[in-house]
Design a protein around this motif. Structure first.
Motif, PDB file in Angstrom:
ATOM      1  N   LYS A 278       0.834  -1.202   0.000  1.00  0.00           N
ATOM      2  CA  LYS A 278       0.000   0.000   0.000  1.00  0.00           C
ATOM      3  C   LYS A 278       0.869   1.253   0.000  1.00  0.00           C
ATOM      4  O   LYS A 278       0.654   2.185  -0.784  1.00  0.00           O
ATOM      5  N   LEU A 279       1.866   1.288   0.875  1.00  0.00           N
ATOM      6  CA  LEU A 279       2.788   2.429   0.930  1.00  0.00           C
ATOM      7  C   LEU A 279       3.558   2.577  -0.382  1.00  0.00           C
ATOM      8  O   LEU A 279       3.669   3.683  -0.931  1.00  0.00           O
ATOM      9  N   ALA A 280       4.093   1.468  -0.888  1.00  0.00           N
ATOM     10  CA  ALA A 280       4.892   1.499  -2.119  1.00  0.00           C
ATOM     11  C   ALA A 280       4.057   1.971  -3.310  1.00  0.00           C
ATOM     12  O   ALA A 280       4.524   2.781  -4.122  1.00  0.00           O
ATOM     13  N   ASP A 281       2.831   1.488  -3.420  1.00  0.00           N
ATOM     14  CA  ASP A 281       1.967   1.883  -4.535  1.00  0.00           C
ATOM     15  C   ASP A 281       1.606   3.360  -4.457  1.00  0.00           C
ATOM     16  O   ASP A 281       1.551   4.052  -5.476  1.00  0.00           O
ATOM     17  N   TYR A 282       1.372   3.856  -3.258  1.00  0.00           N
ATOM     18  CA  TYR A 282       1.051   5.271  -3.083  1.00  0.00           C
ATOM     19  C   TYR A 282       2.248   6.126  -3.513  1.00  0.00           C
ATOM     20  O   TYR A 282       2.096   7.107  -4.238  1.00  0.00           O
ATOM     21  N   LEU A 283       3.428   5.731  -3.076  1.00  0.00           N
ATOM     22  CA  LEU A 283       4.643   6.448  -3.456  1.00  0.00           C
ATOM     23  C   LEU A 283       4.842   6.372  -4.975  1.00  0.00           C
ATOM     24  O   LEU A 283       5.156   7.369  -5.619  1.00  0.00           O
ATOM     25  N   ALA A 284       4.647   5.201  -5.544  1.00  0.00           N
ATOM     26  CA  ALA A 284       4.816   5.018  -6.987  1.00  0.00           C
ATOM     27  C   ALA A 284       3.863   5.927  -7.771  1.00  0.00           C
ATOM     28  O   ALA A 284       4.267   6.548  -8.757  1.00  0.00           O
ATOM     29  N   ASP A 285       2.622   6.022  -7.329  1.00  0.00           N
ATOM     30  CA  ASP A 285       1.659   6.908  -7.997  1.00  0.00           C
ATOM     31  C   ASP A 285       2.153   8.350  -7.984  1.00  0.00           C
ATOM     32  O   ASP A 285       2.052   9.061  -8.979  1.00  0.00           O
ATOM     33  N   SER A 286       2.708   8.779  -6.860  1.00  0.00           N
ATOM     34  CA  SER A 286       3.173  10.165  -6.754  1.00  0.00           C
ATOM     35  C   SER A 286       4.386  10.413  -7.647  1.00  0.00           C
ATOM     36  O   SER A 286       4.584  11.528  -8.132  1.00  0.00           O
ATOM     37  N   LEU A 287       5.206   9.385  -7.872  1.00  0.00           N
ATOM     38  CA  LEU A 287       6.402   9.518  -8.711  1.00  0.00           C
ATOM     39  C   LEU A 287       6.147   9.109 -10.164  1.00  0.00           C
ATOM     40  O   LEU A 287       7.055   9.172 -10.993  1.00  0.00           O
ATOM     41  N   LYS A 288       4.920   8.638 -10.435  1.00  0.00           N
ATOM     42  CA  LYS A 288       4.518   8.198 -11.775  1.00  0.00           C
ATOM     43  C   LYS A 288       5.404   7.062 -12.304  1.00  0.00           C
ATOM     44  O   LYS A 288       5.853   7.064 -13.450  1.00  0.00           O
ATOM     45  N   ILE A 289       5.666   6.111 -11.392  1.00  0.00           N
ATOM     46  CA  ILE A 289       6.382   4.889 -11.748  1.00  0.00           C
ATOM     47  C   ILE A 289       5.626   3.713 -11.141  1.00  0.00           C
ATOM     48  O   ILE A 289       4.584   3.904 -10.519  1.00  0.00           O
ATOM     49  N   THR A 290       6.143   2.508 -11.290  1.00  0.00           N
ATOM     50  CA  THR A 290       5.483   1.315 -10.766  1.00  0.00           C
ATOM     51  C   THR A 290       6.311   0.718  -9.632  1.00  0.00           C
ATOM     52  O   THR A 290       7.524   0.550  -9.778  1.00  0.00           O
ATOM     53  N   ALA A 291       5.656   0.422  -8.524  1.00  0.00           N
ATOM     54  CA  ALA A 291       6.330  -0.285  -7.428  1.00  0.00           C
ATOM     55  C   ALA A 291       6.393  -1.766  -7.793  1.00  0.00           C
ATOM     56  O   ALA A 291       5.459  -2.309  -8.375  1.00  0.00           O
ATOM     57  N   GLN A 292       7.508  -2.398  -7.442  1.00  0.00           N
ATOM     58  CA  GLN A 292       7.704  -3.793  -7.822  1.00  0.00           C
ATOM     59  C   GLN A 292       7.966  -4.673  -6.606  1.00  0.00           C
ATOM     60  O   GLN A 292       8.820  -4.358  -5.781  1.00  0.00           O
ATOM     61  N   ASP A 293       7.235  -5.766  -6.517  1.00  0.00           N
ATOM     62  CA  ASP A 293       7.423  -6.757  -5.465  1.00  0.00           C
ATOM     63  C   ASP A 293       8.729  -7.500  -5.748  1.00  0.00           C
ATOM     64  O   ASP A 293       8.982  -7.899  -6.891  1.00  0.00           O
ATOM     65  N   VAL A 294       9.552  -7.707  -4.728  1.00  0.00           N
ATOM     66  CA  VAL A 294      10.830  -8.403  -4.937  1.00  0.00           C
ATOM     67  C   VAL A 294      10.623  -9.838  -5.412  1.00  0.00           C
ATOM     68  O   VAL A 294      11.509 -10.409  -6.045  1.00  0.00           O
ATOM     69  N   GLU A 295       9.454 -10.395  -5.163  1.00  0.00           N
ATOM     70  CA  GLU A 295       9.178 -11.754  -5.645  1.00  0.00           C
ATOM     71  C   GLU A 295       9.165 -11.811  -7.169  1.00  0.00           C
ATOM     72  O   GLU A 295       9.356 -12.870  -7.754  1.00  0.00           O
ATOM     73  N   ASP A 296       8.951 -10.639  -7.819  1.00  0.00           N
ATOM     74  CA  ASP A 296       8.959 -10.574  -9.287  1.00  0.00           C
ATOM     75  C   ASP A 296      10.360 -10.356  -9.842  1.00  0.00           C
ATOM     76  O   ASP A 296      10.535 -10.213 -11.048  1.00  0.00           O
TER      77      ASP A 296
END
Length: 140
Positions: free
Chosen positions: A17-35
């Motif tokens: 949730k935190l990573a996705d919110y930050l990613a939206d603000s930076l206009k990039i995609t947050a990535q799970d390390v499992e990927d």
């Protein structure tokens, strides 16, 4: 322009949730390390994890160990934890072993666990992370 990435590890979806919110603000995609995201030529890496029994996610630890020296220049750490304490020492050490310069401050958000901190991370926590990250990007 800087090449910025966000990676995270989560067991409860709170760090996502935190990573996705930050990613939206930076206009990039947050990535799970499992990927197993590709971090070659990363100028700044935001690294997020929940804290479980005082430790970062084992998945994140394993992923950081797989990063090649030179792929990432700088990192900023954000954590969420029921205790709300700075538990970044282990993660900071892993990143520094990879010759990554780590921002000297850590963002810490209270995390929900059982009946504790039930409303965290909330919108205010997410906005605080964005503010922290903007400051980090200007200082790192």
């Amino acid at each position: 322009m800087m090449n910025v990435h966000i990676i995270y590890a989560t067991m409860t979806k709170h760090t996502k949730k935190l990573a996705d919110y930050l990613a939206d603000s930076l206009k990039i995609t947050a990535q799970d390390v499992e990927d197993k995201p590709n971090l070659v030529n990363t100028d700044v890496l935001f690294v997020g994890s929940g804290i479980y029994g005082g430790k970062i996610s084992p998945n994140l630890e394993n992923y950081i160990k797989s990063i090649k020296v030179g792929d990432v220049k700088k990192a900023v750490i954000f954590l969420n934890s029921c205790g709300g304490k700075d538990e970044s020492k282990e993660l900071r050490g892993l990143l520094e072993e990879k010759k990554i310069k780590v921002y000297d401050k850590t963002f810490i958000c209270k995390g929900k666990w059982l009946l504790f901190n039930r409303k965290h991370p909330n919108e205010e926590d997410c906005m605080d992370l964005v503010d922290f990250s903007k400051k980090a990007l200007s200082e790192i």
